[in-house]
Design a protein around this motif. Structure first.
Motif, PDB file in Angstrom:
ATOM      1  N   UNK A 180       0.844  -1.193   0.000  1.00 48.09           N
ATOM      2  CA  UNK A 180       0.000   0.000   0.000  1.00 48.09           C
ATOM      3  C   UNK A 180       0.878   1.241   0.000  1.00 48.09           C
ATOM      4  N   UNK A 181       0.639   2.103  -0.966  1.00 53.78           N
ATOM      5  CA  UNK A 181       1.392   3.347  -1.057  1.00 53.78           C
ATOM      6  C   UNK A 181       0.631   4.275  -1.994  1.00 53.78           C
ATOM      7  N   UNK A 182       0.132   5.370  -1.488  1.00 56.28           N
ATOM      8  CA  UNK A 182      -0.634   6.279  -2.331  1.00 56.28           C
ATOM      9  C   UNK A 182       0.271   6.898  -3.384  1.00 56.28           C
ATOM     10  N   UNK A 183      -0.153   6.839  -4.631  1.00 61.84           N
ATOM     11  CA  UNK A 183       0.643   7.370  -5.731  1.00 61.84           C
ATOM     12  C   UNK A 183      -0.055   7.131  -7.045  1.00 61.84           C
ATOM     13  N   UNK A 184       0.724   6.760  -8.071  1.00 65.72           N
ATOM     14  CA  UNK A 184       0.159   6.489  -9.389  1.00 65.72           C
ATOM     15  C   UNK A 184       0.772   5.199  -9.921  1.00 65.72           C
ATOM     16  N   UNK A 185       0.093   4.592 -10.889  1.00 66.24           N
ATOM     17  CA  UNK A 185       0.626   3.405 -11.553  1.00 66.24           C
ATOM     18  C   UNK A 185       0.760   3.678 -13.036  1.00 66.24           C
ATOM     19  N   UNK A 219      -2.000  -2.474  -4.166  1.00 69.54           N
ATOM     20  CA  UNK A 219      -1.656  -3.240  -5.366  1.00 69.54           C
ATOM     21  C   UNK A 219      -0.930  -4.519  -4.991  1.00 69.54           C
ATOM     22  N   UNK A 220      -0.911  -5.467  -5.934  1.00 68.71           N
ATOM     23  CA  UNK A 220      -0.078  -6.652  -5.782  1.00 68.71           C
ATOM     24  C   UNK A 220       1.377  -6.225  -5.681  1.00 68.71           C
ATOM     25  N   UNK A 221       2.197  -7.062  -5.075  1.00 66.25           N
ATOM     26  CA  UNK A 221       3.577  -6.663  -4.810  1.00 66.25           C
ATOM     27  C   UNK A 221       4.391  -6.386  -6.072  1.00 66.25           C
TER      28      UNK A 221
END
Length: 377
Positions: A68-73, A86-88
């Motif tokens: 878990x880490x707030x950001x963008x993908x 997200x998945x690792x």
């Protein structure tokens, strides 16, 4: 055959519900055609702004690691979307500009990954990009049949040959401080991603490909294994074709493979998905739910089903089965007392559950809680 609960659909919603009900002491069966939204899964849980402990515990029990880490993908075409859980193996980046120079790596013959589009998108964020295509002898056999050069077939090969990929990338690396690779690793073992990251002396970011999704299929396999470990019955490659409903109660369903044998249960969960998995079907006259004949919320004018802007959010994707407050599905305006609709078949009819993977998980947990509560009374 008699079960406490029968679940129609073996995707994220159905497997989450099945595992939770088995853990709650109920006997369950899942009927799955084999195709579901996990085959398109990005690896991120849309609309889950916080990591729910219940989901983390369920995934940990299945051997699925998340972060878990707030950001963008990074999206397959070089754009970015907000993400948090997200998945690792899915990179969550603090900002779209994550490096100064980027090497985008594709594989010769694999046409479901687009290095050029990715490079163009990253360049718009201020990153200097270079693209390369690796020629790997391990892929030569599947390249003889273009229809076989898909993400899953590539992953089955490269999970045994990831070391060669690392060596080739290191050889080609110049002064780039990041490398983008397609998500075609870790089908059976997600630790392969760790080894690749450790072997390349630059930040490694994995970008999505055209379906099928390797992270999604791995997630489905692990959830299915966990479900069966808990005693659940998984009827794969089958589909529910009809239901016996009397006085507002579902008594049984029939499947294509079981002939005259029907599945009876005290409760049923409809997790059959939307259009791709035929949980919803569309024709020139409307959108229908084919098994139970449920009410579907939709625009009456067909011209309002779509937006001419191809890139816009399409209205038809918001349509879904109507339910009451407890997720009982409605037929002719009345709830079926023991049938619950969960997952993407709801569309946007229940906005409080979110969208995408968040909708699947939240609605599954809500229906399970309702079933267990009613069973305890």
């Amino acid at each position: 055959m008699r079960f406490d609960s029968v679940i129609i659909g073996g995707g994220l919603a159905g497997l989450t519900a099945g595992i939770s009900l088995q853990q709650g002491g109920r006997s369950t069966a899942i009927v799955s055609t084999g195709q579901n939204a996990l085959h398109f899964f990005s690896g991120c849980f849309e609309s889950l702004q916080e990591p729910p402990q219940r989901l983390l515990d369920l995934f940990a029990g299945a051997g699925i690691r998340v972060h878990y880490e707030e950001g963008v993908r990074l999206m397959p075409l070089g754009t970015f979307r907000p993400a948090a859980l997200a998945l690792e193996d899915i990179d969550l980046l603090p900002a779209p500009c994550f490096a100064g120079k980027v090497l985008v790596v594709g594989f010769s013959g694999f046409q479901d990954f687009f290095p050029g589009f990715l490079a163009d998108g990253l360049a718009k964020q201020g990153m200097a990009c270079r693209t390369v295509q690796l020629e790997l002898p391990e892929l030569e056999k599947i390249r003889l049949s273009p229809s076989e050069v898909r993400s899953v077939q590539v992953a089955r090969t490269l999970d045994r040959s990831w070391g060669r990929v690392v060596r080739e990338v290191v050889r080609l690396l110049e002064d780039e401080d990041a490398v983008v690779l397609p998500q075609v690793f870790g089908l059976q073992d997600a630790s392969v991603l760790k080894y690749i990251r450790e072997g390349i002396p630059a930040r490694v970011v994995f970008a999505g490909t055209l379906p099928p999704s390797v992270p999604g299929i791995r997630t489905q396999m692990l959830l299915k294994r966990r479900y069966e470990e808990l005693g659940g019955t998984f009827l794969g490659g089958d589909e529910v074709v009809s239901a016996h409903v009397h006085e507002g109660v579902v008594h049984s369903v029939a499947t294509r493979n079981l002939d005259s044998h029907r599945l009876e249960a005290g409760s049923f969960l409809l997790a059959s998905g939307a259009y791709f998995s035929k949980g919803l079907t569309a024709n020139p006259f409307g959108i229908t739910e084919p098994v139970f004949g449920l009410d579907v919320e939709q625009a009456a004018d067909r011209g309002d089903w779509y937006d001419p802007d191809f890139a816009a959010d399409q209205p038809y994707l918001q349509f879904g089965v109507r339910t009451d407050a407890a997720l009982h599905a409605l037929r002719d305006g009345r709830p079926l007392a023991n049938l619950y609709a969960i997952g993407s078949i709801l569309g946007a009819t229940r906005p409080e559950f979110g969208s995408g993977a968040g909708l699947a998980v939240r609605s599954a947990f809500a229906a399970v809680d309702q079933i267990l509560k009613e069973n305890a009374l």
